[in-house]
Design a protein around this motif. Structure first.
Motif, PDB file in Angstrom:
ATOM      1  N   LYS A 157       7.165  40.940  55.744  1.00 42.36           N
ATOM      2  CA  LYS A 157       6.442  40.294  56.848  1.00 42.36           C
ATOM      3  C   LYS A 157       6.909  40.904  58.173  1.00 42.36           C
ATOM      4  O   LYS A 157       7.796  40.360  58.837  1.00 42.36           O
ATOM      5  CB  LYS A 157       6.683  38.780  56.825  1.00 42.36           C
ATOM      6  CG  LYS A 157       6.073  38.091  55.606  1.00 42.36           C
ATOM      7  CD  LYS A 157       6.182  36.588  55.709  1.00 42.36           C
ATOM      8  CE  LYS A 157       5.460  35.906  54.544  1.00 42.36           C
ATOM      9  NZ  LYS A 157       5.587  34.445  54.597  1.00 42.36           N
ATOM     10  N   PRO A 158       6.345  42.069  58.531  1.00 45.28           N
ATOM     11  CA  PRO A 158       6.823  42.795  59.721  1.00 45.28           C
ATOM     12  C   PRO A 158       6.632  42.025  61.028  1.00 45.28           C
ATOM     13  O   PRO A 158       7.337  42.272  62.000  1.00 45.28           O
ATOM     14  CB  PRO A 158       5.973  44.073  59.718  1.00 45.28           C
ATOM     15  CG  PRO A 158       4.771  43.756  58.894  1.00 45.28           C
ATOM     16  CD  PRO A 158       5.207  42.739  57.895  1.00 45.28           C
ATOM     17  N   ASP A 159       5.693  41.076  61.041  1.00 37.21           N
ATOM     18  CA  ASP A 159       5.427  40.328  62.278  1.00 37.21           C
ATOM     19  C   ASP A 159       6.503  39.285  62.575  1.00 37.21           C
ATOM     20  O   ASP A 159       6.587  38.776  63.678  1.00 37.21           O
ATOM     21  CB  ASP A 159       4.063  39.615  62.185  1.00 37.21           C
ATOM     22  CG  ASP A 159       2.934  40.613  61.926  1.00 37.21           C
ATOM     23  OD1 ASP A 159       3.107  41.788  62.275  1.00 37.21           O
ATOM     24  OD2 ASP A 159       1.904  40.207  61.350  1.00 37.21           O
ATOM     25  N   ASN A 160       7.296  38.973  61.562  1.00 32.81           N
ATOM     26  CA  ASN A 160       8.329  37.939  61.738  1.00 32.81           C
ATOM     27  C   ASN A 160       9.715  38.584  61.678  1.00 32.81           C
ATOM     28  O   ASN A 160      10.207  38.910  60.606  1.00 32.81           O
ATOM     29  CB  ASN A 160       8.173  36.876  60.640  1.00 32.81           C
ATOM     30  CG  ASN A 160       9.158  35.723  60.798  1.00 32.81           C
ATOM     31  OD1 ASN A 160      10.017  35.734  61.680  1.00 32.81           O
ATOM     32  ND2 ASN A 160       9.035  34.740  59.934  1.00 32.81           N
ATOM     33  N   GLU A 161      10.351  38.738  62.843  1.00 30.61           N
ATOM     34  CA  GLU A 161      11.653  39.433  62.860  1.00 30.61           C
ATOM     35  C   GLU A 161      12.774  38.587  62.261  1.00 30.61           C
ATOM     36  O   GLU A 161      13.833  39.105  61.925  1.00 30.61           O
ATOM     37  CB  GLU A 161      12.008  39.865  64.287  1.00 30.61           C
ATOM     38  CG  GLU A 161      12.006  38.735  65.304  1.00 30.61           C
ATOM     39  CD  GLU A 161      12.194  39.241  66.732  1.00 30.61           C
ATOM     40  OE1 GLU A 161      13.007  38.642  67.449  1.00 30.61           O
ATOM     41  OE2 GLU A 161      11.545  40.229  67.098  1.00 30.61           O
ATOM     42  N   ARG A 162      12.512  37.292  62.077  1.00 31.28           N
ATOM     43  CA  ARG A 162      13.535  36.432  61.461  1.00 31.28           C
ATOM     44  C   ARG A 162      13.313  36.288  59.955  1.00 31.28           C
ATOM     45  O   ARG A 162      13.924  35.453  59.303  1.00 31.28           O
ATOM     46  CB  ARG A 162      13.514  35.047  62.123  1.00 31.28           C
ATOM     47  CG  ARG A 162      13.937  35.075  63.589  1.00 31.28           C
ATOM     48  CD  ARG A 162      14.034  33.670  64.164  1.00 31.28           C
ATOM     49  NE  ARG A 162      15.055  32.888  63.488  1.00 31.28           N
ATOM     50  CZ  ARG A 162      15.200  31.575  63.628  1.00 31.28           C
ATOM     51  NH1 ARG A 162      14.373  30.896  64.401  1.00 31.28           N
ATOM     52  NH2 ARG A 162      16.149  30.919  62.993  1.00 31.28           N
ATOM     53  N   ASP A 163      12.423  37.105  59.417  1.00 32.12           N
ATOM     54  CA  ASP A 163      12.144  37.042  57.984  1.00 32.12           C
ATOM     55  C   ASP A 163      13.168  37.882  57.208  1.00 32.12           C
ATOM     56  O   ASP A 163      13.580  38.942  57.674  1.00 32.12           O
ATOM     57  CB  ASP A 163      10.729  37.571  57.702  1.00 32.12           C
ATOM     58  CG  ASP A 163      10.361  37.422  56.237  1.00 32.12           C
ATOM     59  OD1 ASP A 163      10.172  36.286  55.792  1.00 32.12           O
ATOM     60  OD2 ASP A 163      10.297  38.452  55.549  1.00 32.12           O
TER      61      ASP A 163
END
Length: 270
Positions: A119-125
């Protein structure tokens, strides 16, 4: 391989690809037994296609083939999704992923909807951490574990484009076509036969019409949708029989699915 042909309806390109892989593995074994050098064949795979097209079933058959040819030691298939691998906080993902890999060792790890790992859009993933661990094992322990990544074709293609390390470790890409109406009818008859039911000729005509209409609607999941439709038809048959209590029932009435059991589906009303 013959069982694969007998037990699975349709999927001609898939069966053909599995046969090719099995032939390569068998020849590789023969070469090794005669002392002829050959590089280890890549065993990790990618299965792409719509839901209900037999990906997990073929994964199970593949695990059996790999086991019989001696490429894996246990022959079991462990099916997981993102939730089984990725943690929700720092330090949670690595132990979760490693625990799954430990259970899968000696067999096949089947990761369904694998693109949800990234999930590249979520840096906390933390999915990228699971991918990193997976990559190391796919490379360093490829003699102990075979990984199959599965999901819809387009998201899987994007997933591989974003993770070239994964793509380069997968030697076998197999695309699963959607079933035709005839194939889905054949599958439905096998499912019913397995539970000692049958469609009357009128019900068969109604069910063909059902399949044609259902295929055009959203969220159609091939054999999975057919199974759900048959479960509902059996429920309608049971209610119909229950409502006619007091009448003498024959075995035929308990076995037969009638046209009305199919035609009551909401697919015909919309």
């Amino acid at each position: 391989l013959n069982l694969l042909n007998e037990e699975l309806v349709g999927l001609v390109p898939v069966k053909s690809r599995i046969r090719e892989i099995a032939a390569l593995l068998l020849v590789d074994k023969l070469r090794k037994s005669l002392g002829i050098t050959s590089g280890s064949p890549g065993l990790h795979m990618s299965f792409t296609g719509s839901p209900g097209t037999g990906k997990t079933t073929v994964g199970l058959k593949m695990a059996d083939i790999l086991f019989q040819l001696g490429y894996i030691t246990k022959g079991h298939l462990l099916t997981v999704t993102r939730d089984d691998l990725v943690g929700q906080y720092i330090g949670h993902t690595a132990p979760k992923t490693k625990e799954v890999l430990k259970k899968a060792m000696g067999g096949v790890l089947f990761i369904d909807e694998a693109y949800y790992l990234y999930k590249p859009d979520n840096e906390r993933d933390y999915g990228s951490e699971a991918i990193e661990i997976l990559l190391q094992v796919m490379e360093n322990q490829r003699d102990e574990l075979v990984v199959i990544l599965a999901g819809y074709k387009e998201p899987m293609d994007k997933f591989y484009a974003s993770n070239p390390g994964l793509s380069s470790r997968i030697a076998n890409h197999i695309d699963f076509p959607d079933y035709t109406v005839d194939e889905l009818l054949k599958i439905s008859k096998l499912m019913l036969e397995d539970q000692q039911y049958q469609l009357t000729p009128e019900a068969e005509t109604a069910f063909i019409s059902y399949i044609e209409k259902r295929k055009e609607k959203p969220l159609f999941a091939n054999a999975r949708s057919i199974k759900n439709a048959l479960d509902r038809a059996r429920m309608r048959q049971a209610n119909r029989i229950f409502d006619s209590r007091g009448q003498v029932l024959t075995k035929r009435e308990l076995v037969n699915i009638e046209a009305e059991d199919i035609l009551q589906s909401t697919v015909f009303n919309s």
